[in-house]
Motif scaffolding. Structure first.
Motif, PDB file in Angstrom:
ATOM      1  N   TRP A   1       0.838  -1.199   0.000  1.00 15.42           N
ATOM      2  CA  TRP A   1       0.000   0.000   0.000  1.00 15.42           C
ATOM      3  C   TRP A   1       0.874   1.251   0.000  1.00 15.42           C
ATOM      4  O   TRP A   1       1.945   1.263   0.619  1.00 15.42           O
ATOM      5  CB  TRP A   1      -0.919   0.029   1.218  1.00 15.42           C
ATOM      6  N   GLU A   2       0.392   2.275  -0.716  1.00 11.14           N
ATOM      7  CA  GLU A   2       1.060   3.575  -0.734  1.00 11.14           C
ATOM      8  C   GLU A   2       0.180   4.565   0.034  1.00 11.14           C
ATOM      9  O   GLU A   2      -0.973   4.790  -0.337  1.00 11.14           O
ATOM     10  CB  GLU A   2       1.279   4.045  -2.169  1.00 11.14           C
ATOM     11  N   VAL A   3       0.737   5.146   1.091  1.00 10.69           N
ATOM     12  CA  VAL A   3      -0.034   5.988   2.007  1.00 10.69           C
ATOM     13  C   VAL A   3       0.595   7.380   2.059  1.00 10.69           C
ATOM     14  O   VAL A   3       1.822   7.512   2.158  1.00 10.69           O
ATOM     15  CB  VAL A   3      -0.074   5.380   3.427  1.00 10.69           C
ATOM     16  N   ASN A   4      -0.244   8.397   1.977  1.00 10.83           N
ATOM     17  CA  ASN A   4       0.208   9.775   2.155  1.00 10.83           C
ATOM     18  C   ASN A   4       0.192  10.075   3.654  1.00 10.83           C
ATOM     19  O   ASN A   4      -0.859  10.300   4.235  1.00 10.83           O
ATOM     20  CB  ASN A   4      -0.682  10.733   1.376  1.00 10.83           C
ATOM     21  N   PHE A   5       1.344  10.072   4.266  1.00 17.01           N
ATOM     22  CA  PHE A   5       1.484  10.207   5.715  1.00 17.01           C
ATOM     23  C   PHE A   5       1.638  11.680   6.063  1.00 17.01           C
ATOM     24  O   PHE A   5       2.622  12.321   5.718  1.00 17.01           O
ATOM     25  CB  PHE A   5       2.700   9.402   6.181  1.00 17.01           C
ATOM     26  N   GLY A   6       0.639  12.236   6.740  1.00 16.95           N
ATOM     27  CA  GLY A   6       0.696  13.619   7.211  1.00 16.95           C
ATOM     28  C   GLY A   6       0.994  13.658   8.695  1.00 16.95           C
ATOM     29  O   GLY A   6       0.324  12.995   9.492  1.00 16.95           O
ATOM     30  N   TYR A   7       1.997  14.435   9.070  1.00 19.04           N
ATOM     31  CA  TYR A   7       2.427  14.471  10.467  1.00 19.04           C
ATOM     32  C   TYR A   7       2.908  15.879  10.821  1.00 19.04           C
ATOM     33  O   TYR A   7       3.234  16.689   9.946  1.00 19.04           O
ATOM     34  CB  TYR A   7       3.546  13.455  10.712  1.00 19.04           C
ATOM     35  N   ILE A   8       2.919  16.163  12.126  1.00 23.38           N
ATOM     36  CA  ILE A   8       3.412  17.448  12.642  1.00 23.38           C
ATOM     37  C   ILE A   8       4.712  17.182  13.391  1.00 23.38           C
ATOM     38  O   ILE A   8       4.760  16.340  14.296  1.00 23.38           O
ATOM     39  CB  ILE A   8       2.378  18.112  13.573  1.00 23.38           C
ATOM     40  N   GLU A   9       5.783  17.887  12.989  1.00 25.70           N
ATOM     41  CA  GLU A   9       7.105  17.658  13.546  1.00 25.70           C
ATOM     42  C   GLU A   9       7.782  18.993  13.830  1.00 25.70           C
ATOM     43  O   GLU A   9       7.945  19.812  12.915  1.00 25.70           O
ATOM     44  CB  GLU A   9       7.939  16.832  12.552  1.00 25.70           C
ATOM     45  N   HIS A  10       8.142  19.220  15.091  1.00 25.06           N
ATOM     46  CA  HIS A  10       8.778  20.468  15.532  1.00 25.06           C
ATOM     47  C   HIS A  10       7.944  21.691  15.131  1.00 25.06           C
ATOM     48  O   HIS A  10       8.462  22.706  14.661  1.00 25.06           O
ATOM     49  CB  HIS A  10      10.191  20.594  14.958  1.00 25.06           C
ATOM     50  N   GLY A  11       6.622  21.559  15.271  1.00 22.14           N
ATOM     51  CA  GLY A  11       5.718  22.664  14.971  1.00 22.14           C
ATOM     52  C   GLY A  11       5.442  22.875  13.503  1.00 22.14           C
ATOM     53  O   GLY A  11       4.764  23.836  13.134  1.00 22.14           O
ATOM     54  N   GLU A  12       5.888  21.986  12.609  1.00 29.57           N
ATOM     55  CA  GLU A  12       5.662  22.108  11.166  1.00 29.57           C
ATOM     56  C   GLU A  12       4.830  20.925  10.683  1.00 29.57           C
ATOM     57  O   GLU A  12       5.031  19.791  11.120  1.00 29.57           O
ATOM     58  CB  GLU A  12       6.995  22.145  10.414  1.00 29.57           C
ATOM     59  N   LYS A  13       3.916  21.212   9.760  1.00 31.96           N
ATOM     60  CA  LYS A  13       3.092  20.159   9.178  1.00 31.96           C
ATOM     61  C   LYS A  13       3.745  19.670   7.895  1.00 31.96           C
ATOM     62  O   LYS A  13       4.072  20.453   7.003  1.00 31.96           O
ATOM     63  CB  LYS A  13       1.688  20.698   8.884  1.00 31.96           C
ATOM     64  N   ARG A  14       3.927  18.348   7.782  1.00 33.02           N
ATOM     65  CA  ARG A  14       4.624  17.776   6.631  1.00 33.02           C
ATOM     66  C   ARG A  14       3.862  16.572   6.100  1.00 33.02           C
ATOM     67  O   ARG A  14       3.043  15.979   6.799  1.00 33.02           O
ATOM     68  CB  ARG A  14       6.040  17.362   7.019  1.00 33.02           C
TER      69      ARG A  14
ATOM     70  N   LYS B   1      -4.206   3.581  -1.912  1.00 33.37           N
ATOM     71  CA  LYS B   1      -3.728   3.135  -3.221  1.00 33.37           C
ATOM     72  C   LYS B   1      -2.918   1.855  -3.046  1.00 33.37           C
ATOM     73  O   LYS B   1      -1.958   1.811  -2.276  1.00 33.37           O
ATOM     74  CB  LYS B   1      -2.864   4.213  -3.870  1.00 33.37           C
ATOM     75  N   GLU B   2      -3.320   0.821  -3.780  1.00 27.71           N
ATOM     76  CA  GLU B   2      -2.603  -0.450  -3.719  1.00 27.71           C
ATOM     77  C   GLU B   2      -1.513  -0.477  -4.787  1.00 27.71           C
ATOM     78  O   GLU B   2      -1.733  -0.101  -5.937  1.00 27.71           O
ATOM     79  CB  GLU B   2      -3.566  -1.617  -3.929  1.00 27.71           C
ATOM     80  N   ILE B   3      -0.336  -0.913  -4.418  1.00 29.56           N
ATOM     81  CA  ILE B   3       0.794  -1.006  -5.342  1.00 29.56           C
ATOM     82  C   ILE B   3       0.894  -2.448  -5.809  1.00 29.56           C
ATOM     83  O   ILE B   3       1.000  -3.369  -5.001  1.00 29.56           O
ATOM     84  CB  ILE B   3       2.106  -0.578  -4.654  1.00 29.56           C
ATOM     85  N   LYS B   4       0.838  -2.625  -7.134  1.00 33.23           N
ATOM     86  CA  LYS B   4       0.992  -3.951  -7.716  1.00 33.23           C
ATOM     87  C   LYS B   4       2.366  -4.060  -8.345  1.00 33.23           C
ATOM     88  O   LYS B   4       2.931  -3.084  -8.812  1.00 33.23           O
ATOM     89  CB  LYS B   4      -0.098  -4.215  -8.755  1.00 33.23           C
ATOM     90  N   SER B   5       2.854  -5.289  -8.381  1.00 35.65           N
ATOM     91  CA  SER B   5       4.176  -5.496  -8.960  1.00 35.65           C
ATOM     92  C   SER B   5       4.140  -5.285 -10.464  1.00 35.65           C
ATOM     93  O   SER B   5       3.095  -5.364 -11.112  1.00 35.65           O
ATOM     94  CB  SER B   5       4.676  -6.906  -8.644  1.00 35.65           C
ATOM     95  N   LYS B   6       5.299  -5.013 -11.069  1.00 36.05           N
ATOM     96  CA  LYS B   6       5.385  -4.740 -12.504  1.00 36.05           C
ATOM     97  C   LYS B   6       5.006  -5.960 -13.329  1.00 36.05           C
ATOM     98  O   LYS B   6       4.432  -5.836 -14.402  1.00 36.05           O
ATOM     99  CB  LYS B   6       6.810  -4.301 -12.849  1.00 36.05           C
ATOM    100  N   LYS B   7       5.330  -7.139 -12.853  1.00 38.31           N
ATOM    101  CA  LYS B   7       4.992  -8.358 -13.584  1.00 38.31           C
ATOM    102  C   LYS B   7       3.481  -8.503 -13.738  1.00 38.31           C
ATOM    103  O   LYS B   7       2.980  -8.824 -14.812  1.00 38.31           O
ATOM    104  CB  LYS B   7       5.551  -9.573 -12.852  1.00 38.31           C
ATOM    105  N   ARG B   8       2.762  -8.229 -12.647  1.00 33.58           N
ATOM    106  CA  ARG B   8       1.304  -8.316 -12.720  1.00 33.58           C
ATOM    107  C   ARG B   8       0.742  -7.291 -13.685  1.00 33.58           C
ATOM    108  O   ARG B   8      -0.154  -7.571 -14.474  1.00 33.58           O
ATOM    109  CB  ARG B   8       0.696  -8.111 -11.338  1.00 33.58           C
ATOM    110  N   LYS B   9       1.300  -6.055 -13.622  1.00 36.60           N
ATOM    111  CA  LYS B   9       0.831  -5.011 -14.538  1.00 36.60           C
ATOM    112  C   LYS B   9       1.090  -5.402 -15.980  1.00 36.60           C
ATOM    113  O   LYS B   9       0.236  -5.228 -16.852  1.00 36.60           O
ATOM    114  CB  LYS B   9       1.533  -3.696 -14.209  1.00 36.60           C
TER     115      LYS B   9
END
Length: 302
Positions: free
Chosen positions: A189-202, A225-233
């Motif tokens: 899986w590909e995940v958009n990870f949103g986090y707050i670090e040292h007072g900044e949002k990233r 979003k699911e990531i499939k291998s290149k062979k399967r694609k």
């Protein structure tokens, strides 16, 4: 006679003393001539007080240095503190250090750690930041380890893998959930990870390998979003191309067969019409000749 003999003996003793003093002077002069510039002065049987004091101080300093080298840092510190109290007075409580602000290397890394380091973060590097950056460079930043314990609240924790986890296969060949070690049915899986670090949002895109149950937890609120291998694609693309090619072939074959069927049907219709006309003519002539019923013909099965 007696007095004369005594006079002779006194004279001989004076001569003997004079010769001994001359010999001593000669030896002293010879020693002064043969003395080297760096050579120390010779003393008699009894050492001088100053020389004895220097020798004792030197020996004592050698012993003290030997004992100090044999000690470790803490023992040396306690010895110096005890000597200070012995000579100058005071209490041991005054020398106790408060450990409230003490920090280990792990504490420093936790305070200055960053999930991703940018060029701006490396501008003003203190020794604490350098230590945290050194730890960051040792991490493996391909797959993440996730904490899905608060998935219902849509809160997830991610961190990079350590060397031990890479060697054991945790996060790649085993489930990437911190509390799961399943090996079968893993998905990427590909995940958009949103986090707050040292007072900044990233934000950061991270990859995860999870089993089916943990994948459900990850996609509890919305689908990732699911990531499939290149062979399967590549296989799916080939299958789609082959299927489209087959469909085109089938459609062309069907069109040709339809055209053929239409030609055959038109020819059949013409043949049927001719046959019907000939049959009608024959039946009319036969009815005229034979006025009886038509003979029954057995139809052969296909």
């Amino acid at each position: 006679m007696h007095g004369h003999g005594g006079y002779d003996s006194d004279f001989s003793d004076d001569e003997h003393c004079g010769e001994s003093s001359k010999r001593k002077k000669r030896t002293v002069e010879d020693d002064l001539l043969l003395q080297k510039p760096f050579q120390k002065e010779k003393h008699g049987k009894v050492a001088h007080k100053q020389v004895a004091a220097e020798l004792l101080d030197r020996e004592e300093a050698r012993n003290r240095r030997f004992h100090l080298i044999a000690m470790d840092a803490y023992q040396r510190h306690t010895k110096f503190v005890n000597d200070y109290i012995l000579y100058y007075g005071g209490k041991k409580e005054d020398f106790k250090r408060l450990g409230e602000n003490d920090k280990t290397d792990l504490d420093v890394i936790r305070e200055n750690h960053r999930f991703l380091w940018n060029e701006e973060d490396e501008m003003d590097m203190t020794w604490e930041k350098r230590l945290a950056k050194k730890y960051y460079d040792k991490l493996f930043k391909e797959y993440c380890i996730a904490d899905l314990s608060k998935y219902k609240e849509n809160k997830f924790g991610f961190r990079w893998r350590v060397e031990k986890e890479v060697i054991s296969g945790k996060g790649q060949f085993f489930c990437g959930n911190k509390y799961c070690d399943k090996k079968e049915g893993l998905k990427s899986w590909e995940v958009n990870f949103g986090y707050i670090e040292h007072g900044e949002k990233r934000n950061a895109l991270v990859k995860l390998r999870l089993c089916q149950e943990c994948s459900i937890k990850l996609n509890f609120h919305h689908r990732r979003k699911e990531i499939k291998s290149k062979k399967r694609k590549d296989k799916t693309k080939k299958d789609c191309e082959e299927s489209s090619h087959k469909k085109s072939r089938l459609s062309s074959a069907e069109e040709a067969s339809k055209k053929k069927d239409e030609g055959h049907s038109s020819s059949k219709k013409s043949e049927d019409s001719l046959l019907r006309n000939s049959d009608e003519e024959e039946s009319a002539s036969e009815s005229e000749l034979w006025k009886g019923p038509l003979p029954e013909t057995d139809e052969k099965s296909q």
